[in-house]
Motif scaffolding. Structure first.
Motif, mmCIF file in Angstrom:
data_model
loop_
_atom_site.group_PDB
_atom_site.id
_atom_site.type_symbol
_atom_site.label_atom_id
_atom_site.label_comp_id
_atom_site.label_asym_id
_atom_site.label_seq_id
_atom_site.Cartn_x
_atom_site.Cartn_y
_atom_site.Cartn_z
ATOM 1 N N SER A 184 0.817 -1.212 0.000
ATOM 2 C CA SER A 184 0.000 0.000 0.000
ATOM 3 C C SER A 184 0.853 1.264 0.000
ATOM 4 O O SER A 184 0.546 2.230 -0.699
ATOM 5 C CB SER A 184 -1.002 -0.014 1.157
ATOM 6 O OG SER A 184 -0.382 -0.352 2.356
ATOM 7 N N SER A 185 1.964 1.244 0.766
ATOM 8 C CA SER A 185 2.853 2.412 0.762
ATOM 9 C C SER A 185 3.404 2.654 -0.635
ATOM 10 O O SER A 185 3.493 3.803 -1.100
ATOM 11 C CB SER A 185 4.029 2.200 1.719
ATOM 12 O OG SER A 185 3.568 1.848 2.987
ATOM 13 N N ALA A 186 3.794 1.557 -1.306
ATOM 14 C CA ALA A 186 4.345 1.688 -2.655
ATOM 15 C C ALA A 186 3.306 2.266 -3.610
ATOM 16 O O ALA A 186 3.608 3.142 -4.417
ATOM 17 C CB ALA A 186 4.846 0.331 -3.147
ATOM 18 N N GLU A 187 2.061 1.811 -3.488
ATOM 19 C CA GLU A 187 0.992 2.320 -4.366
ATOM 20 C C GLU A 187 0.784 3.819 -4.173
ATOM 21 O O GLU A 187 0.590 4.556 -5.130
ATOM 22 C CB GLU A 187 -0.325 1.584 -4.078
ATOM 23 C CG GLU A 187 -0.353 0.138 -4.542
ATOM 24 C CD GLU A 187 -0.302 -0.017 -6.065
ATOM 25 O OE1 GLU A 187 -0.604 0.953 -6.795
ATOM 26 O OE2 GLU A 187 0.060 -1.123 -6.517
ATOM 27 N N ILE A 188 0.851 4.258 -2.925
ATOM 28 C CA ILE A 188 0.669 5.692 -2.649
ATOM 29 C C ILE A 188 1.813 6.492 -3.273
ATOM 30 O O ILE A 188 1.594 7.483 -3.966
ATOM 31 C CB ILE A 188 0.589 5.968 -1.124
ATOM 32 C CG1 ILE A 188 -0.605 5.232 -0.497
ATOM 33 C CG2 ILE A 188 0.497 7.473 -0.859
ATOM 34 C CD1 ILE A 188 -0.605 5.217 1.030
ATOM 35 N N LEU A 189 3.053 6.018 -3.048
ATOM 36 C CA LEU A 189 4.200 6.778 -3.556
ATOM 37 C C LEU A 189 4.229 6.838 -5.084
ATOM 38 O O LEU A 189 4.676 7.822 -5.663
ATOM 39 C CB LEU A 189 5.506 6.182 -3.012
ATOM 40 C CG LEU A 189 5.742 6.425 -1.514
ATOM 41 C CD1 LEU A 189 7.001 5.695 -1.043
ATOM 42 C CD2 LEU A 189 5.857 7.918 -1.199
ATOM 43 N N LYS A 190 3.734 5.778 -5.716
ATOM 44 C CA LYS A 190 3.723 5.786 -7.180
ATOM 45 C C LYS A 190 2.758 6.848 -7.726
ATOM 46 O O LYS A 190 2.883 7.265 -8.880
ATOM 47 C CB LYS A 190 3.334 4.402 -7.714
ATOM 48 C CG LYS A 190 4.492 3.405 -7.639
ATOM 49 C CD LYS A 190 4.048 2.023 -8.071
ATOM 50 C CE LYS A 190 4.999 0.976 -7.548
ATOM 51 N NZ LYS A 190 4.419 -0.378 -7.663
ATOM 52 N N CYS A 191 1.814 7.264 -6.903
ATOM 53 C CA CYS A 191 0.883 8.329 -7.330
ATOM 54 C C CYS A 191 1.510 9.718 -7.188
ATOM 55 O O CYS A 191 0.944 10.699 -7.674
ATOM 56 C CB CYS A 191 -0.384 8.288 -6.478
ATOM 57 S SG CYS A 191 -1.377 6.828 -6.762
#
Lengths: 383, 90
Positions: B40-47
């Motif tokens: 989930s952290s990775a998904e947020i940062l990719k945004c």
């Protein structure tokens, strides 16, 4: 260890062995500087041969495939290698995060831009002190102004800028000025590395080891500054283990995380390990990184806890610090299986206080012997 | 440090976000360090690509994962990310 590079180690052999994450590529022992605390071996002049470009590319490829991701190009002075941009590009293509660990000597704006294009991620510039006089004395080379210029250029070209200052008795009084200099140069990270007493620093220990009072004062100043610059500059403070009660968890445990390749291709679990007796370290010219990491005697030597002696083997902190540093145990007690003498539980702990007392006496002596600078002449004399 | 809701958020040029095959994880790389991220952290940062603000990131992720009520979690994580210098605003 298997003699063929076709050997495929069984899964059982690898159970519990984590892959390397950090690769330190010591490209060369050649260096225009002569720092008396250099971590290179005293007898570095014995190892004249250097891996060629294709050897290094193969090493980078093999280690990356196993999971290594942080890569340090170090030395000596890595800029003396003409193929550095080519190696940087290869590293970037493989997905490494590459760090250039340099004195800044010989670094021009053109080279900084060229390395950026090749995919270098960051440049760590070492500065020896906050004044030209002391910097140039410690480095054994006129370099202070150039290093400051390099620091500005590193920023200008969009790299994160890491300033590294090795701390010892000759410069510890400059701590406030060192911190100001780092802020003025716009460092994103400042590494304050208290000298670790291996290699040349071990030979010069009486002249480099500060007193406990000096350490405590400098640390207090650095910690206060850390709060002041929080959010702007990160400060890494490498603690001086001679003034600790417990040893450092050296290399995060032998053969768990770190892999060093020396200029001649010898693979080491830490950069001092070739000084340990009977290690017979494997060379990347003879074996693959996978064979070296999983199968070699060297990398398995101090893995786990079986090798430990008392007080380590029954110690409830052994999983935290792994008995400390093997090289320090050997240098200070003559026994590489012993507890790191830094530990207050070590039967050899008294040697630490003796070293501290000896350094203090040396500082007070009328005719203190001079520093032994790291150069080829002294290397040959001492090895 | 708090996230300004009106400004767009971008990943720091002084860090690198990348997928690590050996670890089967996204990681943040920076000088001499690495942070392993959960999914989930990775998904947020990719945004955090410099084109979206907080509300847009929340709505994009809620749509992507067909859920609602992510505002608090995403805000909390981005504040940690801002404090660590992984993201920037302006």
């Amino acid at each position: 260890m298997a003699g063929s590079n076709k050997t495929n180690p069984t899964t059982a052999l690898r159970t519990g062995i984590t892959p390397p994450r950090w690769l330190l590529a010591e490209l060369t022992y050649a260096c225009p500087l002569q720092c008396p605390y250099c971590a290179n071996p005293i007898d570095y002049t014995k190892y004249q041969s250097e891996l060629d470009t294709e050897d290094w590319k193969r090493v980078l490829t093999q280690a990356r495939k196993m999971g290594a991701v942080q890569l340090g190009f170090s030395g000596g002075e890595p800029l003396t290698r003409k193929d550095l941009p080519e190696l940087v590009k290869h590293a970037r293509d493989l997905g490494y995060y590459s760090n250039l660990i340099t004195s800044g000597y010989g670094l021009t704006e053109e080279k900084i831009a060229q390395l950026k294009d090749a995919g270098l991620d960051h440049i760590q510039v070492s500065i020896q002190a906050s004044t030209q006089e002391l910097n140039d004395h410690i480095a054994g080379t006129e370099s202070f102004q150039h290093k400051k210029d390099v620091a500005h250029l590193v920023k200008k070209h969009g790299y994160p800028m890491v300033l590294c200052v090795v701390i010892h008795r000759e410069n510890i009084h400059q701590m406030p000025q060192i911190l100001e200099m780092a802020e003025e140069l716009g460092a994103d990270y400042l590494e304050l590395a208290n000298t670790q007493y291996y290699g040349w620093a071990h030979a010069n220990r009486d002249l480099l080891l500060p007193t406990k009072e000096q350490f405590e004062q400098a640390e207090q100043i650095a910690q206060a500054f850390k709060e002041k610059v929080a959010g702007k500059m990160k400060i890494y403070y490498v603690v001086p283990d001679f003034y600790e009660d417990r040893p450092k968890a050296c290399m995060n445990g032998w053969g768990t995380t770190f892999l060093t390749i020396a200029p001649d291709g010898v693979a080491l679990p830490c950069h001092s390990a070739r000084e340990l007796p009977g290690m017979d370290c494997p060379n990347v010219k003879d074996y693959s990184i996978e064979q070296i990491w999983y199968e070699s005697l060297t990398f398995n030597f101090f893995r786990g806890f079986e090798w430990m002696k008392e007080p380590c083997s029954s110690c409830d902190e052994k999983e935290k610090d792994f008995g400390g540093c093997r090289c320090q145990a050997y240098l200070l007690s003559g026994d590489m299986y012993a507890a790191d003498p830094v530990c207050s539980k070590s039967p050899n702990h008294h040697v630490i206080q003796e070293a501290i007392d000896s350094a203090k006496a040396s500082a007070l002596a009328d005719n203190e012997k001079p520093l032994i600078f790291r150069n080829s002449k002294n290397s040959r004399l001492l090895s | 440090m708090t996230i300004n809701p009106d400004q767009t958020i971008k990943f720091s040029p002084l860090h690198r976000l990348q997928w690590e095959e050996a670890q089967q994880k996204d990681v943040i790389l920076y000088p001499e360090g690495m942070v392993e991220l959960n999914q989930s952290s990775a998904e947020i940062l990719k945004c955090c690509d410099g084109t979206r603000n907080l509300a847009q990131i929340v709505s994009d992720l809620e749509r992507k994962f067909a859920t609602t009520g992510l505002t608090n979690d995403i805000t909390a994580f981005l504040e940690v990310a801002l404090k660590n210098g992984w993201i920037q605003q302006n």
